[in-house]
Design a protein around this motif. Structure first.
Motif, PDB file in Angstrom:
ATOM      1  N   VAL A  99      -0.265   6.659  -5.778  1.00 34.31           N
ATOM      2  CA  VAL A  99       0.295   5.450  -6.377  1.00 34.31           C
ATOM      3  C   VAL A  99       1.147   5.773  -7.601  1.00 34.31           C
ATOM      4  CG1 VAL A  99      -1.555   3.970  -5.539  1.00 34.31           C
ATOM      5  CG2 VAL A  99      -1.780   5.092  -7.767  1.00 34.31           C
ATOM      6  N   ARG A 100       1.063   6.997  -8.102  1.00 34.07           N
ATOM      7  CA  ARG A 100       1.848   7.401  -9.263  1.00 34.07           C
ATOM      8  C   ARG A 100       3.016   8.303  -8.895  1.00 34.07           C
ATOM      9  NH1 ARG A 100       0.525   3.908 -13.280  1.00 34.07           N
ATOM     10  NH2 ARG A 100      -1.734   3.770 -13.552  1.00 34.07           N
ATOM     11  N   THR A 101       2.742   9.348  -8.125  1.00 32.03           N
ATOM     12  CA  THR A 101       3.804  10.307  -7.781  1.00 32.03           C
ATOM     13  C   THR A 101       3.665  10.753  -6.330  1.00 32.03           C
ATOM     14  OG1 THR A 101       3.588  11.118 -10.059  1.00 32.03           O
ATOM     15  CG2 THR A 101       5.041  12.347  -8.610  1.00 32.03           C
ATOM     16  N   PRO A 102       4.047   9.914  -5.385  1.00 29.98           N
ATOM     17  CA  PRO A 102       4.033  10.364  -3.988  1.00 29.98           C
ATOM     18  C   PRO A 102       5.095  11.428  -3.774  1.00 29.98           C
ATOM     19  CG  PRO A 102       5.082   8.219  -4.167  1.00 29.98           C
ATOM     20  CD  PRO A 102       4.520   8.525  -5.523  1.00 29.98           C
ATOM     21  N   ALA A 103       4.834  12.340  -2.847  1.00 30.54           N
ATOM     22  CA  ALA A 103       5.772  13.453  -2.652  1.00 30.54           C
ATOM     23  C   ALA A 103       5.747  13.914  -1.212  1.00 30.54           C
ATOM     24  CB  ALA A 103       5.427  14.618  -3.593  1.00 30.54           C
ATOM     25  N   ALA A 104       6.828  14.577  -0.824  1.00 23.57           N
ATOM     26  CA  ALA A 104       6.935  15.207   0.489  1.00 23.57           C
ATOM     27  C   ALA A 104       7.589  16.567   0.290  1.00 23.57           C
ATOM     28  CB  ALA A 104       7.760  14.354   1.445  1.00 23.57           C
ATOM     29  N   ALA A 105       7.097  17.554   1.015  1.00 19.05           N
ATOM     30  CA  ALA A 105       7.630  18.915   0.873  1.00 19.05           C
ATOM     31  C   ALA A 105       7.709  19.568   2.244  1.00 19.05           C
ATOM     32  CB  ALA A 105       6.759  19.745  -0.069  1.00 19.05           C
ATOM     33  N   ALA A 127       0.850  -1.190   0.000  1.00 17.37           N
ATOM     34  CA  ALA A 127       0.000   0.000   0.000  1.00 17.37           C
ATOM     35  C   ALA A 127       0.884   1.237   0.000  1.00 17.37           C
ATOM     36  CB  ALA A 127      -0.902  -0.009   1.227  1.00 17.37           C
ATOM     37  N   PRO A 128       0.414   2.317  -0.592  1.00 19.74           N
ATOM     38  CA  PRO A 128       1.217   3.548  -0.602  1.00 19.74           C
ATOM     39  C   PRO A 128       1.545   4.010   0.816  1.00 19.74           C
ATOM     40  CG  PRO A 128      -0.623   3.714  -2.128  1.00 19.74           C
ATOM     41  CD  PRO A 128      -0.857   2.464  -1.335  1.00 19.74           C
ATOM     42  N   VAL A 129       2.735   4.554   0.960  1.00 22.19           N
ATOM     43  CA  VAL A 129       3.142   5.110   2.249  1.00 22.19           C
ATOM     44  C   VAL A 129       2.350   6.392   2.490  1.00 22.19           C
ATOM     45  CG1 VAL A 129       5.069   6.126   3.538  1.00 22.19           C
ATOM     46  CG2 VAL A 129       5.427   4.083   2.127  1.00 22.19           C
ATOM     47  N   GLY A 130       1.899   6.578   3.715  1.00 21.27           N
ATOM     48  CA  GLY A 130       1.092   7.743   4.045  1.00 21.27           C
ATOM     49  C   GLY A 130       1.887   9.031   4.080  1.00 21.27           C
ATOM     50  N   ARG A 166      11.374  19.829  -1.971  1.00 18.48           N
ATOM     51  CA  ARG A 166      10.306  18.894  -2.370  1.00 18.48           C
ATOM     52  C   ARG A 166      10.936  17.657  -3.012  1.00 18.48           C
ATOM     53  NH1 ARG A 166       6.782  17.381  -6.585  1.00 18.48           N
ATOM     54  NH2 ARG A 166       4.599  17.125  -5.885  1.00 18.48           N
ATOM     55  N   VAL A 167      10.484  16.487  -2.558  1.00 16.45           N
ATOM     56  CA  VAL A 167      10.936  15.210  -3.117  1.00 16.45           C
ATOM     57  C   VAL A 167       9.733  14.497  -3.709  1.00 16.45           C
ATOM     58  CG1 VAL A 167      11.949  12.952  -2.625  1.00 16.45           C
ATOM     59  CG2 VAL A 167      12.836  14.985  -1.486  1.00 16.45           C
ATOM     60  N   SER A 168       9.878  13.971  -4.904  1.00 14.34           N
ATOM     61  CA  SER A 168       8.812  13.183  -5.536  1.00 14.34           C
ATOM     62  C   SER A 168       9.392  11.880  -6.065  1.00 14.34           C
ATOM     63  CB  SER A 168       8.144  13.968  -6.666  1.00 14.34           C
ATOM     64  OG  SER A 168       9.084  14.246  -7.690  1.00 14.34           O
ATOM     65  N   LEU A 169       8.577  10.858  -6.067  1.00 14.40           N
ATOM     66  CA  LEU A 169       8.966   9.536  -6.555  1.00 14.40           C
ATOM     67  C   LEU A 169       8.079   9.170  -7.736  1.00 14.40           C
ATOM     68  CD1 LEU A 169       9.144   7.656  -3.116  1.00 14.40           C
ATOM     69  CD2 LEU A 169      10.964   8.967  -4.240  1.00 14.40           C
ATOM     70  N   SER A 170       8.633   8.471  -8.693  1.00 14.46           N
ATOM     71  CA  SER A 170       7.843   8.043  -9.844  1.00 14.46           C
ATOM     72  C   SER A 170       8.481   6.801 -10.459  1.00 14.46           C
ATOM     73  CB  SER A 170       7.730   9.166 -10.889  1.00 14.46           C
ATOM     74  OG  SER A 170       9.018   9.535 -11.346  1.00 14.46           O
ATOM     75  N   ARG A 171       7.758   6.205 -11.384  1.00 16.09           N
ATOM     76  CA  ARG A 171       8.276   5.030 -12.106  1.00 16.09           C
ATOM     77  C   ARG A 171       7.926   5.208 -13.580  1.00 16.09           C
ATOM     78  NH1 ARG A 171       9.706  -0.141 -10.225  1.00 16.09           N
ATOM     79  NH2 ARG A 171       8.848   0.378  -8.173  1.00 16.09           N
ATOM     80  N   LEU A 172       8.939   5.295 -14.419  1.00 16.97           N
ATOM     81  CA  LEU A 172       8.723   5.553 -15.831  1.00 16.97           C
ATOM     82  C   LEU A 172       8.095   4.352 -16.523  1.00 16.97           C
ATOM     83  CD1 LEU A 172      12.131   7.232 -16.720  1.00 16.97           C
ATOM     84  CD2 LEU A 172       9.951   8.381 -16.286  1.00 16.97           C
ATOM     85  N   PRO A 173       7.261   4.588 -17.527  1.00 17.49           N
ATOM     86  CA  PRO A 173       6.784   3.470 -18.346  1.00 17.49           C
ATOM     87  C   PRO A 173       7.948   2.863 -19.111  1.00 17.49           C
ATOM     88  CG  PRO A 173       6.158   5.565 -19.327  1.00 17.49           C
ATOM     89  CD  PRO A 173       6.727   5.879 -17.981  1.00 17.49           C
ATOM     90  N   ALA A 174       7.799   1.612 -19.527  1.00 14.01           N
ATOM     91  CA  ALA A 174       8.909   0.897 -20.165  1.00 14.01           C
ATOM     92  C   ALA A 174       9.472   1.648 -21.363  1.00 14.01           C
ATOM     93  CB  ALA A 174       8.442  -0.495 -20.585  1.00 14.01           C
ATOM     94  N   ALA A 175       8.599   2.279 -22.150  1.00  8.57           N
ATOM     95  CA  ALA A 175       9.065   2.963 -23.353  1.00  8.57           C
ATOM     96  C   ALA A 175       9.887   4.199 -23.037  1.00  8.57           C
ATOM     97  CB  ALA A 175       7.872   3.345 -24.222  1.00  8.57           C
ATOM     98  N   GLY A 176       9.782   4.726 -21.838  1.00  9.48           N
ATOM     99  CA  GLY A 176      10.488   5.957 -21.521  1.00  9.48           C
ATOM    100  C   GLY A 176      11.776   5.766 -20.757  1.00  9.48           C
ATOM    101  N   ALA A 196       8.347   1.175  -3.511  1.00  9.90           N
ATOM    102  CA  ALA A 196       7.822  -0.157  -3.818  1.00  9.90           C
ATOM    103  C   ALA A 196       6.342  -0.116  -4.176  1.00  9.90           C
ATOM    104  CB  ALA A 196       8.037  -1.092  -2.640  1.00  9.90           C
ATOM    105  N   ALA A 197       5.628   0.899  -3.728  1.00  9.45           N
ATOM    106  CA  ALA A 197       4.193   0.999  -3.994  1.00  9.45           C
ATOM    107  C   ALA A 197       3.867   1.859  -5.203  1.00  9.45           C
ATOM    108  CB  ALA A 197       3.476   1.558  -2.774  1.00  9.45           C
ATOM    109  N   VAL A 198       4.878   2.429  -5.849  1.00  4.91           N
ATOM    110  CA  VAL A 198       4.642   3.332  -6.983  1.00  4.91           C
ATOM    111  C   VAL A 198       4.356   2.524  -8.244  1.00  4.91           C
ATOM    112  CG1 VAL A 198       5.658   5.128  -8.430  1.00  4.91           C
ATOM    113  CG2 VAL A 198       6.063   5.131  -5.962  1.00  4.91           C
ATOM    114  N   ARG A 199       3.322   2.908  -8.979  1.00  2.00           N
ATOM    115  CA  ARG A 199       2.950   2.283 -10.236  1.00  2.00           C
ATOM    116  C   ARG A 199       3.610   3.027 -11.395  1.00  2.00           C
ATOM    117  NH1 ARG A 199       1.062   0.346  -6.230  1.00  2.00           N
ATOM    118  NH2 ARG A 199      -0.965  -0.653  -5.965  1.00  2.00           N
ATOM    119  N   ALA A 200       3.892   2.301 -12.442  1.00  2.00           N
ATOM    120  CA  ALA A 200       4.492   2.938 -13.616  1.00  2.00           C
ATOM    121  C   ALA A 200       3.470   3.831 -14.309  1.00  2.00           C
ATOM    122  CB  ALA A 200       5.009   1.883 -14.579  1.00  2.00           C
ATOM    123  N   GLY A 201       3.990   4.851 -14.980  1.00  2.00           N
ATOM    124  CA  GLY A 201       3.107   5.698 -15.766  1.00  2.00           C
ATOM    125  C   GLY A 201       3.399   7.158 -15.621  1.00  2.00           C
TER     126      GLY A 201
END
Length: 252
Positions: A122-128, A92-95, A141-151, A245-250
């Protein structure tokens, strides 16, 4: 007297003159009978022993095979369908509080934190937050993401953007030991291009598409509160692993 009668009478006289040796004949017959019985008994005993030996051997082989069949694993039925694999549970996404706590744990000691907030997603969690120390104050500000395979490949090969000289005072790119690419930028202009604001950033992209981004904007003092080594420590820290670990690609 005819010749035929003379021959017949002479033959009878010879036969009557021979006395049969009855005792000798009897003893010979007995000896012959005993030899035949011994041969039959030997053959019978030999045959019985052979049958017994075969029976014992078969019995032994049967036990051995049975033991072997018990000791060997049973081969899987080639026509049987494999059991469906259970997909691993997606964390589950971190709170918001967990995201802020991760960022605060990576800040240098001796400063103060205010206006902290977290954005679970689930796409771009962030803390500021706003961080202040002797050097000045900065919005971080910190943000997390996961690129799609094509990118992924284009992002790893991009390095500094083509317009780096126009939009940034300094842009540098490194390949880290784990294969991820780190790009850092420093700019003395506002987001709209007006001079007078310092904006620093560090973006780390892993070979599997994970991306960590930290941006710092100076809000007070002559310099940003966090140095470039501080920003690099933030985007390379394992403190973000549970949230990543909870971030989805996209999202980019």
């Amino acid at each position: 007297m005819p010749v035929e009668e003379d021959f017949t009478n002479a033959l009878r006289a010879e036969l009557s003159a021979v006395e049969p040796d009855t005792p000798s004949l009897l003893q010979g017959a007995l000896r012959s009978g005993r030899r035949r019985r011994r041969r039959q008994l030997t053959a019978t005993l030999g045959g019985a022993a052979a049958v017994l030996a075969v029976a014992v051997l078969v019995s032994t082989l049967g036990v051995t095979r049975h033991t072997d069949s018990l000791s060997r694993p049973t081969a899987a039925n080639p026509t049987a369908s494999p059991a469906p694999s259970t997909p691993s549970a997606v964390p589950a996404p971190v709170g918001a509080q967990g995201l802020v706590a991760a960022l605060e744990s990576l800040l240098p000691h001796g400063g103060t934190v205010s206006d902290a907030s977290g954005t679970p997603d689930v796409r771009t969690p962030a803390a500021a937050l706003t961080y202040r120390n002797a050097q000045g104050g900065s919005l971080v500000r910190v943000s997390l993401s996961r690129l799609p395979a094509a990118g992924i490949v284009p992002a790893l090969q991009e390095g500094c953007p083509p317009d780096a000289a126009a939009s940034h005072d300094v842009c540098e790119a490194w390949t880290l030991p784990d294969g991820s690419v780190l790009v850092t930028t420093r700019s003395s202009a506002h987001a709209d291009g007006a001079p007078g604001q310092q904006r620093w950033s560090a973006v780390r992209t892993a070979a599997d598409g994970r991306r960590w981004t930290v941006r710092e904007v100076r809000t007070a003092g002559p310099d940003p509160a966090l140095s470039f080594p501080d920003l690099m420590d933030i985007v390379t820290s394992p403190a973000w692993d549970p949230a990543m670990a909870a971030v989805r690609a996209g999202a980019s």
